[in-house]
Design an enzyme around this catalytic site. Structure first.
Site, PDB file in Angstrom:
ATOM      1  N   ASN A 191      -4.713   1.983  -1.819  1.00 34.25           N
ATOM      2  CA  ASN A 191      -5.277   0.636  -1.912  1.00 34.25           C
ATOM      3  C   ASN A 191      -6.132   0.447  -3.164  1.00 34.25           C
ATOM      4  O   ASN A 191      -6.704  -0.613  -3.371  1.00 34.25           O
ATOM      5  CB  ASN A 191      -6.113   0.301  -0.653  1.00 34.25           C
ATOM      6  CG  ASN A 191      -7.457   0.982  -0.659  1.00 34.25           C
ATOM      7  OD1 ASN A 191      -7.549   2.195  -0.883  1.00 34.25           O
ATOM      8  ND2 ASN A 191      -8.515   0.232  -0.416  1.00 34.25           N
ATOM      9  N   ASP A 218      -9.667   2.797   1.786  1.00 36.31           N
ATOM     10  CA  ASP A 218      -9.660   2.180   3.124  1.00 36.31           C
ATOM     11  C   ASP A 218     -10.265   3.134   4.153  1.00 36.31           C
ATOM     12  O   ASP A 218     -11.075   2.737   4.995  1.00 36.31           O
ATOM     13  CB  ASP A 218      -8.231   1.846   3.568  1.00 36.31           C
ATOM     14  CG  ASP A 218      -7.748   0.505   3.044  1.00 36.31           C
ATOM     15  OD1 ASP A 218      -8.599  -0.332   2.686  1.00 36.31           O
ATOM     16  OD2 ASP A 218      -6.528   0.295   2.997  1.00 36.31           O
ATOM     17  N   LYS A 273       0.817  -1.224   0.000  1.00 35.54           N
ATOM     18  CA  LYS A 273       0.000   0.000   0.000  1.00 35.54           C
ATOM     19  C   LYS A 273       0.850   1.272   0.000  1.00 35.54           C
ATOM     20  O   LYS A 273       0.425   2.305  -0.523  1.00 35.54           O
ATOM     21  CB  LYS A 273      -0.957   0.011   1.188  1.00 35.54           C
ATOM     22  CG  LYS A 273      -2.034  -1.054   1.094  1.00 35.54           C
ATOM     23  CD  LYS A 273      -3.043  -0.954   2.223  1.00 35.54           C
ATOM     24  CE  LYS A 273      -4.073  -2.070   2.116  1.00 35.54           C
ATOM     25  NZ  LYS A 273      -5.174  -1.923   3.073  1.00 35.54           N
ATOM     26  N   GLY A 332       1.340   0.202   9.824  1.00 37.78           N
ATOM     27  CA  GLY A 332       1.452  -0.071   8.393  1.00 37.78           C
ATOM     28  C   GLY A 332       0.504   0.774   7.563  1.00 37.78           C
ATOM     29  O   GLY A 332      -0.147   1.700   8.057  1.00 37.78           O
ATOM     30  N   GLY A 333       0.412   0.428   6.268  1.00 36.49           N
ATOM     31  CA  GLY A 333      -0.401   1.204   5.341  1.00 36.49           C
ATOM     32  C   GLY A 333      -1.857   1.308   5.735  1.00 36.49           C
ATOM     33  O   GLY A 333      -2.478   2.372   5.600  1.00 36.49           O
TER      34      GLY A 333
END
Length: 249
Positions: free
Chosen positions: A91, A107, A70, A132-133
């Site tokens: 994403n 997201d 991502k 994280g992403g």
């Protein structure tokens, strides 16, 4: 009107045989209204293979992006939507008519839309487990909702606390706990983030981005203490439909 134009879509990621997206869109495309559309997994071992993937699949119209790409995919794109640029994670990728690749983040939209119905006046602050992403989209959504947040990781940094610092006072101050890590997903379903679950109460929301299993160990333990629980399934539905709109606009 039946759409008979062949259009290919897919999911970019690593070790994604379990993926939600392929099942969701394959079922969606089984309706004759979407005849001609197809969806497949593009499982690559490292992001550098992305250029070759695009070159070898010139009829691709859109991609979803999942762990661990991502953030890594961004340098390979021609442009980003304003929100994707602010979030720092992508994403959804649209292949434009001019042949450019544009990155979006749906997201944050899916998370925000699925969390909102659960919120009450006392839900003021959130702990985001993981950096994280996916956590970036969650943080952006919380910003839009006016909810303060702090990240939790194995290593403390600016606005990031160590798991070891979480205690009863933390739970008093943070009423929403969001698992953005892969801990607890299949096949390691007995695993859960290392937090003191005894401090959950009926004033807390426990949200897990994982959707398989539907009730992770994280959610089970929070539920036992009376917390409102939510998995990531609705978030995925909302973000997938948002991606579909982006690909078709």
């Amino acid at each position: 009107m039946i759409d008979t134009l062949r259009r290919r879509f897919g999911l970019l990621g690593r070790n994604i045989s379990y993926s939600f997206s392929k099942g969701y869109f394959t079922e969606k495309f089984s309706d004759e209204v979407f005849a001609g559309n197809s969806y497949e997994n593009f499982d690559i071992s490292e992001i550098n293979y992305f250029t070759e993937l695009v070159k070898n699949n010139p009829d691709l119209k859109g991609l979803n992006v999942t762990i661990p790409y991502k953030e890594q995919v961004i340098p390979f794109l021609d442009k980003l939507s304003k929100k994707a640029a602010l979030i720092g994670a992508v994403n959804t990728i649209k292949f434009t008519k001019s042949g450019k690749l544009k990155g979006y983040n749906t997201d944050y939209y899916g998370f925000k839309k699925s969390l909102e119905p659960l919120l009450e006046l006392h839900h003021k602050k959130a702990l985001i487990l993981g950096t994280g992403g996916a956590s970036k989209g969650v943080a952006f959504a919380l910003d839009e909702l006016g909810i303060l947040y702090t990240f939790v990781s194995r290593e403390a940094k600016d606005n990031i606390i160590d798991y070891n610092l979480i205690n009863a006072t933390t739970f008093d101050n943070f009423q929403i706990i969001i698992n953005c890590t892969p801990v607890g997903t299949i096949p390691d379903t007995d695993a859960c983030p290392d937090i003191p679950y005894d401090f959950f109460t009926d004033k807390h929301i426990a949200y897990d981005l994982i959707y398989n299993p539907a009730e992770t160990e994280f959610l089970k333990r929070a539920k036992e203490k009376g917390a409102v629980i939510k998995n990531g399934y609705d978030m995925l539905i909302f973000q997938a439909e948002k991606a579909w709109k982006i690909w078709n606009k």
